[in-house]
Design an enzyme around this catalytic site. Structure first.
Site, short mmCIF file in Angstrom:
data_model
loop_
_atom_site.label_atom_id
_atom_site.label_comp_id
_atom_site.label_asym_id
_atom_site.label_seq_id
_atom_site.Cartn_x
_atom_site.Cartn_y
_atom_site.Cartn_z
CG HIS A 23 -1.74 -0.89 1.01
ND1 HIS A 23 -2.82 -1.55 2.31
CD2 HIS A 23 -2.72 -1.50 0.17
CE1 HIS A 23 -3.97 -2.09 1.83
NE2 HIS A 23 -3.33 -1.98 0.38
CG HIS A 79 -9.92 -7.53 -3.09
ND1 HIS A 79 -10.71 -6.22 -3.19
CD2 HIS A 79 -8.86 -7.28 -2.25
CE1 HIS A 79 -10.33 -5.49 -2.14
NE2 HIS A 79 -8.82 -5.74 -1.96
CD GLU A 81 -5.47 -3.06 -2.22
OE1 GLU A 81 -6.58 -3.70 -1.56
OE2 GLU A 81 -5.01 -2.16 -2.38
CG ASP A 83 -2.64 -7.04 -3.39
OD1 ASP A 83 -3.85 -6.14 -3.56
OD2 ASP A 83 -3.13 -7.17 -1.86
CG HIS A 145 -9.40 -4.12 2.83
ND1 HIS A 145 -8.01 -3.56 2.15
CD2 HIS A 145 -8.75 -5.27 1.23
CE1 HIS A 145 -7.55 -3.47 1.11
NE2 HIS A 145 -8.14 -4.28 0.83
CG ASP A 164 -6.31 -8.38 1.05
OD1 ASP A 164 -6.05 -8.82 0.10
OD2 ASP A 164 -8.08 -7.55 0.30
CE1 TYR A 192 -2.61 -9.17 5.07
CE2 TYR A 192 -5.58 -9.05 5.77
CZ TYR A 192 -4.54 -9.18 5.17
OH TYR A 192 -5.01 -9.34 3.60
CG HIS A 225 -2.14 -11.11 1.32
ND1 HIS A 225 -1.45 -10.89 0.00
CD2 HIS A 225 -3.61 -10.19 0.94
CE1 HIS A 225 -1.74 -9.74 -0.53
NE2 HIS A 225 -2.53 -9.69 -0.09
FE1 FEO Z 1 -6.92 -5.62 -0.50
FE2 FEO Z 1 -4.28 -8.23 -0.66
O1 FEO Z 1 -5.33 -7.07 -1.17
#
Ligand code: FEO
Length: 396
Positions: A23, A79, A81, A83, A145, A164, A192, A225
């Protein structure tokens, strides 16, 4: 690299040992991270999530070794995002018509980022996708999130793909929770949660109850992750329930910065005072200019109370304290107490200013704080002891 999660599910993600911040510079990742992508094989074949864009070509090349890409029937984007979606453009060049199942908000985020009108199929909680003998059940996980986040559950194998949620920025070639150092895993999981999910704790609690109410067995939690929760997978769910419920340990965290060691001297004298009356409490001191921000925030998360100290500078407080106060405000901690302290030479406004910020951040203010002029003399140090004793008694 790929490996079998079980007979039907293959991990096809990327372990990123080099990642040191995430981030932007918002999250330190000294243990690296992983971007987990899963291939689920039944009569139909599904790819769940991809990896971060810098690894897109490598991802697609590896995936080709695993499967003829044309045999992928569906893609799930839990999701949007980058990543997890970053390799989609590279992948979709090869299989442009493959349907992508995701929430309506994920279509917004994916279109917003990649400007492509792929074959999107929207889903909502309770929708299912038949794979043959098994099916995927979708569960929207709004604000866990991002507004577009969702989970999916694979029947038969009883696997929750949680994206996530329940993850950790933790690189390991072992990739299963029972194979890694447990203390390290716990630290990465709580860090996290503290740094990403704290503001959404109420939603975490409700979402977990919703999943529990599905009344389905969970044999594995495959996050996006870090390691896969295989041994006692519900341990992390139980931890999340604990963490979501205004979590605190018997800990006080003292965050300070110092110009000529006067404020540090105050922090240490306050610590001595607390310990005189409260031997059980764990007291952690962090110089905000020297300690990793995310480690400090994890300690705030674990604390019953925090004390924040700075000398006065330019009628205010030091930059490192301003930074950590902004991060503390954003994480919306609940059920925690706070007070401020600091040394000053001329004007000494900072203690009230820090107190105001802590109050606005939702902390219960224990007192008006303590100031010491110049280098604290014996009398000032004694006042810090007394200040510490009062704090130590209050948080017993
Ligand atoms: Fe919210 Fe691992 O991206």
């Amino acid at each position: 690299m790929s490996f079998m999660v079980n007979d039907n599910v293959t991990w096809v993600g990327k372990i990123d040992w080099e990642l040191r911040s995430f981030h932007g510079a918002e999250y330190s990742t000294y243990k690296g991270s992983t971007y987990n992508s899963y291939l689920v094989r039944d009569e139909k074949t599904v790819l769940i999530d991809t990896v971060w864009e810098p690894f897109a070509k490598e991802f697609v090349a590896n995936l080709k070794k695993e499967i003829d890409l044309n045999e992928i029937d569906y893609i799930i984007a839990n999701h949007g995002e980058v990543d997890h979606s970053g390799a989609l453009p590279e992948l979709m060049k090869e299989i442009p018509d493959t349907p992508i199942y995701c929430t309506p908000n994920a279509i917004k985020s994916l279109k917003g980022q990649y400007h492509q009108d792929w074959n999107f199929k929207t889903i909502k909680t309770g929708d299912t996708l038949n794979l043959g003998k098994k099916e995927l059940i979708f569960i929207e996980a709004r604000m866990l999130h991002w507004p577009d986040s969702m989970f999916c559950y694979l029947t038969g194998d009883n696997i929750l793909f949680s994206n996530d949620a329940f993850g950790q920025h933790y690189a390991s070639e072992f990739m299963f929770n029972d194979l890694v150092d447990q203390a390290e895993l716990y630290q990465q999981a709580i860090k996290y949660y503290a740094n990403i999910l704290t503001p959404f704790s109420k939603l975490v609690e409700n979402k977990i109850k919703e999943v529990i109410n599905l009344n389905v067995p969970v044999d594995m939690i495959c996050t996006s992750h870090g390691v896969i929760w295989r041994e006692d997978p519900l341990q992390i769910v139980n931890k999340y329930m604990e963490w979501a419920n205004d979590y605190q340990e018997n800990q006080i965290t003292i965050i300070y910065d110092t110009m000529w060691n006067s404020t540090r001297k105050m922090a240490e004298a306050i610590t001595k005072g607390i310990k005189e009356v409260n031997k059980d409490v764990n007291i952690i001191l962090h110089n905000a200019a020297k300690t990793d921000k995310n480690e400090i925030l994890t300690d705030v998360f674990r604390s019953k109370a925090i004390l924040v100290g700075s000398p006065t500078i330019n009628s205010g407080y030091l930059n490192s304290i301003a930074g950590i106060l902004e991060s503390i405000r954003g994480l919306k901690f609940k059920n925690k107490k706070a007070a401020a302290f600091g040394s000053y030479g001329w004007s000494g406004e900072q203690v009230k200013m820090i107190t105001d910020e802590l109050n606005k951040a939702g902390f219960e203010i224990m007192n008006e704080g303590i100031r010491a002029s110049w280098n604290p003399n014996e009398e000032a140090v004694e006042e810090c002891y007394e200040f510490g004793r009062n704090i130590g008694n209050e948080i017993k």
